[in-house]
Design a protein around this motif. Structure first.
Motif, short mmCIF file in Angstrom:
data_model
loop_
_atom_site.label_atom_id
_atom_site.label_comp_id
_atom_site.label_asym_id
_atom_site.label_seq_id
_atom_site.Cartn_x
_atom_site.Cartn_y
_atom_site.Cartn_z
N GLY A 1 -45.47 53.81 -62.78
CA GLY A 1 -46.84 53.95 -62.32
C GLY A 1 -47.71 52.83 -62.86
O GLY A 1 -47.29 52.03 -63.71
N MET A 2 -48.94 52.79 -62.38
CA MET A 2 -49.82 51.69 -62.73
C MET A 2 -50.18 51.65 -64.21
O MET A 2 -50.30 50.58 -64.79
N LEU B 1 -47.38 49.83 -65.91
CA LEU B 1 -47.39 48.39 -65.62
C LEU B 1 -48.48 47.69 -66.42
O LEU B 1 -48.24 46.61 -66.97
N LEU C 1 -38.79 48.60 -61.67
CA LEU C 1 -39.66 49.54 -60.99
C LEU C 1 -38.84 50.74 -60.53
O LEU C 1 -37.86 50.59 -59.81
N CYS D 1 -42.15 56.35 -59.11
CA CYS D 1 -43.35 56.15 -58.31
C CYS D 1 -43.19 56.80 -56.94
O CYS D 1 -42.20 56.57 -56.25
N LEU E 1 -47.95 49.55 -56.58
CA LEU E 1 -47.16 49.17 -57.75
C LEU E 1 -46.41 47.87 -57.49
O LEU E 1 -46.39 46.97 -58.34
#
Length: 411
Positions: A115-116, A119, A137, A148, A156
């Motif tokens: 998820g963001m 990141l 990812l 995600c 993403l």
């Protein structure tokens, strides 16, 4: 000419014997199932209870090029103390906010991002480390756990590519995980695989060039060649335990169980009929008999749910736990047999000597064999054995001693 007998070591209260030669053979057998894919040996949870350091090294000796862990702490410990070759990749995937991102990046680990928030923390860790982060990812293709969601995947991917252009990350992998690969024919498997291909295509059309794409766990490695992609990630199968009875036994799958759990009888005594045994007197002797005391309990990982049902091999015969399993010990009804104190009681192993297996204990406890081997606790020393070496260690010195074991000649 007379010979002087050498003193023998006192029997251990209990031990978990780990057959590293069997583990290497399992890795080779699994690699043969996916000859076109790289191999990630999953050693999370201290190698499913077998010892992460020794098992990681043995797996690499058998051809594994990647090591997988759940937590970054597990991965960092392996990078620092396992003595693995520099070209062996180590990946970890279970992150929480504020985790050791900088340390992981400095240790050249592959870190998973779902998820963001993750990141952003990976990017900040890369800035602090002064080097790009190796980021994989993870897509949620239907398991509903980490990963995600498809609706959030475009954002993403876009932001990961932006960070890659800035030199802060390198997208090294795209991956996911099956929910029901251990259930032959389950419709979710095909659905997840189709979704994974869609999410891969989206990322690659926008410029992602991963080193590896992967979704195959143990059951998928064994039975679903269309899922192998660039890398497979066997976990439980590497330790010689079938991922599911529906897929067949370990022997059916060409695998050999790696762990044998045994103890030395602490006491054998005669009791009359009608004698209550252990807490709650859930077992009462049906007649005059002998009882044996096995010095293992739920504090050692023996499941309390197997009270009255757990199988044990003593004196060449299967016995059953009599009454309730306590914290440190349990009792078996020996039916009048009189093995001496110190005689071996085998809870589970490969089954070669007629002993129960981890799957037998799983059935007795109403659980899965994964839990049986993984829950064996730190009071039980791991004794590493292969074709050429035998070494014992306590859990407090796992990392040091297991490293010493694994430096011996390959079995």
């Amino acid at each position: 000419m007379s010979e002087t007998a050498q003193p023998t070591a006192a029997p251990q209260r209990a031990r978990a014997e780990i057959d590293l030669a069997a583990l290497r053979a399992n890795v080779r057998a699994l690699r043969a199932k996916a000859p076109g894919a790289a191999f990630m040996a999953v050693v999370k949870a201290d190698g499913y209870g077998h010892g992460a350091v020794a098992c990681a090294r043995a797996a690499v000796e058998a051809g594994a090029g990647w090591i997988g862990t759940a937590t970054p702490e597990e991965a960092l410990a392996l990078r620092a103390g396992a003595g693995l070759p520099a070209d062996v990749r180590i990946m970890c995937w279970l992150w929480t906010p504020g985790g050791p991102w900088r340390e992981a990046i400095e240790a050249d680990l592959d870190v998973s991002v779902s998820g963001m928030w993750a990141l952003r923390e990976a990017v900040e860790g890369a800035r602090l480390a002064g080097r790009s982060a190796r980021v994989q990812l993870k897509a949620d293709t239907g398991l509903g756990r980490n990963g995600c969601q498809p609706a959030d995947w475009p954002e993403l991917v876009t932001e990961a590519l932006r960070a890659e252009r800035e030199g802060l990350v390198r997208i090294t992998g795209l991956w996911s995980h099956f929910a029901c690969a251990d259930e032959p024919g389950h419709p979710s498997v095909a659905a997840q695989l189709a979704r994974f291909r869609e999410m891969l295509a989206y990322a690659e059309e926008r410029g992602v060039r991963p080193e590896v794409r992967h979704i195959a766990n143990s059951p998928a490695t064994l039975t679903l060649p269309e899922t192998h992609f660039d890398l497979v990630r066997p976990g439980i199968a590497m330790y010689g335990v079938s991922p599911s009875p529906e897929l067949g036994s370990a022997a059916d799958l060409g695998l050999r169980p790696v762990m044998t759990l045994a103890a030395s009888l602490a006491l054998v005594k005669h009791v009359p009929g009608g004698h209550g045994v252990s807490y709650g007197h859930h077992y009462t002797t049906p007649g005059e008999t002998t009882l044996g005391l096995v010095p293992l309990g739920y504090a050692d990982g023996v499941p309390r749910h197997a009270s009255g049902t757990g199988p044990v091999l003593i004196g060449g015969k299967w016995r059953t736990v009599a009454g309730r399993i306590a914290m440190d010990q349990f009792v078996v009804d020996l039916g009048g047999d009189e093995p001496g104190p110190g005689e071996e009681a085998v809870l589970f192993g490969p089954g070669d000597r007629g002993e129960p297996t981890a799957e037998d204990w799983a059935q007795a406890a109403g659980t899965i064999a994964y839990e049986i081997v993984t829950r064996i606790g730190s009071r039980v020393p791991r004794v590493y054995v292969d074709e050429t070496i035998e070494t014992s260690e306590t859990s407090e010195t796992n990392a040091t001693n297991a490293t010493n074991v694994a430096t011996g000649p390959a079995g």
